[in-house]
Motif scaffolding. Sequence first.
Motif, mmCIF file in Angstrom:
data_model
loop_
_atom_site.group_PDB
_atom_site.id
_atom_site.type_symbol
_atom_site.label_atom_id
_atom_site.label_comp_id
_atom_site.label_asym_id
_atom_site.label_seq_id
_atom_site.Cartn_x
_atom_site.Cartn_y
_atom_site.Cartn_z
ATOM 1 N N PHE A 1 39.892 46.013 34.639
ATOM 2 C CA PHE A 1 41.349 46.162 34.671
ATOM 3 C C PHE A 1 42.004 44.917 34.068
ATOM 4 O O PHE A 1 42.694 44.164 34.770
ATOM 5 N N PRO A 2 41.844 44.698 32.759
ATOM 6 C CA PRO A 2 42.313 43.453 32.148
ATOM 7 C C PRO A 2 43.833 43.315 32.036
ATOM 8 O O PRO A 2 44.351 42.212 32.001
ATOM 9 N N LYS A 3 44.566 44.403 31.993
ATOM 10 C CA LYS A 3 46.009 44.334 31.767
ATOM 11 C C LYS A 3 46.829 44.514 33.040
ATOM 12 O O LYS A 3 48.032 44.732 32.982
ATOM 13 N N VAL A 4 46.172 44.415 34.191
ATOM 14 C CA VAL A 4 46.848 44.624 35.466
ATOM 15 C C VAL A 4 47.504 43.310 35.904
ATOM 16 O O VAL A 4 46.979 42.226 35.656
ATOM 17 N N SER A 5 48.664 43.427 36.553
ATOM 18 C CA SER A 5 49.403 42.238 36.987
ATOM 19 C C SER A 5 48.587 41.410 37.980
ATOM 20 O O SER A 5 47.702 41.910 38.671
ATOM 21 N N LYS B 1 56.270 48.511 38.254
ATOM 22 C CA LYS B 1 55.101 48.194 37.425
ATOM 23 C C LYS B 1 53.828 48.276 38.253
ATOM 24 O O LYS B 1 52.817 48.844 37.832
ATOM 25 N N GLN C 1 37.202 42.546 34.227
ATOM 26 C CA GLN C 1 36.881 43.206 32.963
ATOM 27 C C GLN C 1 37.295 44.672 32.969
ATOM 28 O O GLN C 1 37.638 45.228 31.928
ATOM 29 N N GLU D 1 50.491 50.714 37.890
ATOM 30 C CA GLU D 1 49.140 50.147 37.826
ATOM 31 C C GLU D 1 48.249 50.703 38.925
ATOM 32 O O GLU D 1 47.098 51.084 38.673
#
Length: 178
Positions: free
Chosen positions: A66-70, A26, A64, A30
């Motif tokens: 990269f909002p969906k990054v681990s 994952k 803001q 990313e």
Amino acid sequence: MSNPVVAERYALALFQVGKEQNATEKMDEELRAIKKVLVQNPGFISLLQSPKLSVEEKRNVILQSFPKVSAPVINTFMLLADRHREDIMVEVAEAYINYLNEERGIAEAVVYSVRPLTADESKAISSVFAPKVGKLTLNIENIVNPDMLGGIKVRIGNRIFDGSLRGKLERLGRQLIS
């Protein structure tokens, strides 16, 4: 300390966290996406390096963007911003990808061709050239170069395998001259 050494250290720490959390795949996806964004938008890093932005504003820009990054990946990039190391973000992503590829036995390859390669052609190129560099498989990026007359040119790390028609003609010309 030089930038590549620092980037390697951040990437190694991130890689170890990824292994502990079983999230290396994952994080790889990313980081590849982030690297692509950063390379295509060099102004983003320039923005983060601006002395007009506070550290908190830099952190907000990263969150803001990269909002969906681990969490480990985003925290690493925010740590880089905290320490004014925005200039090595791409290098950290590349170093992480290299660590994961090394563990998997994969090499990054760039294949130049006259037309886009099919999936079968990519597999064939991988099966032929991966053993030549001591790897199990290749992760191929295909670059279409209409200036080539035919054939392919493969770049793996700092090694180039030139099977292009232009390359063959140039080698033949050098042989005839000597």
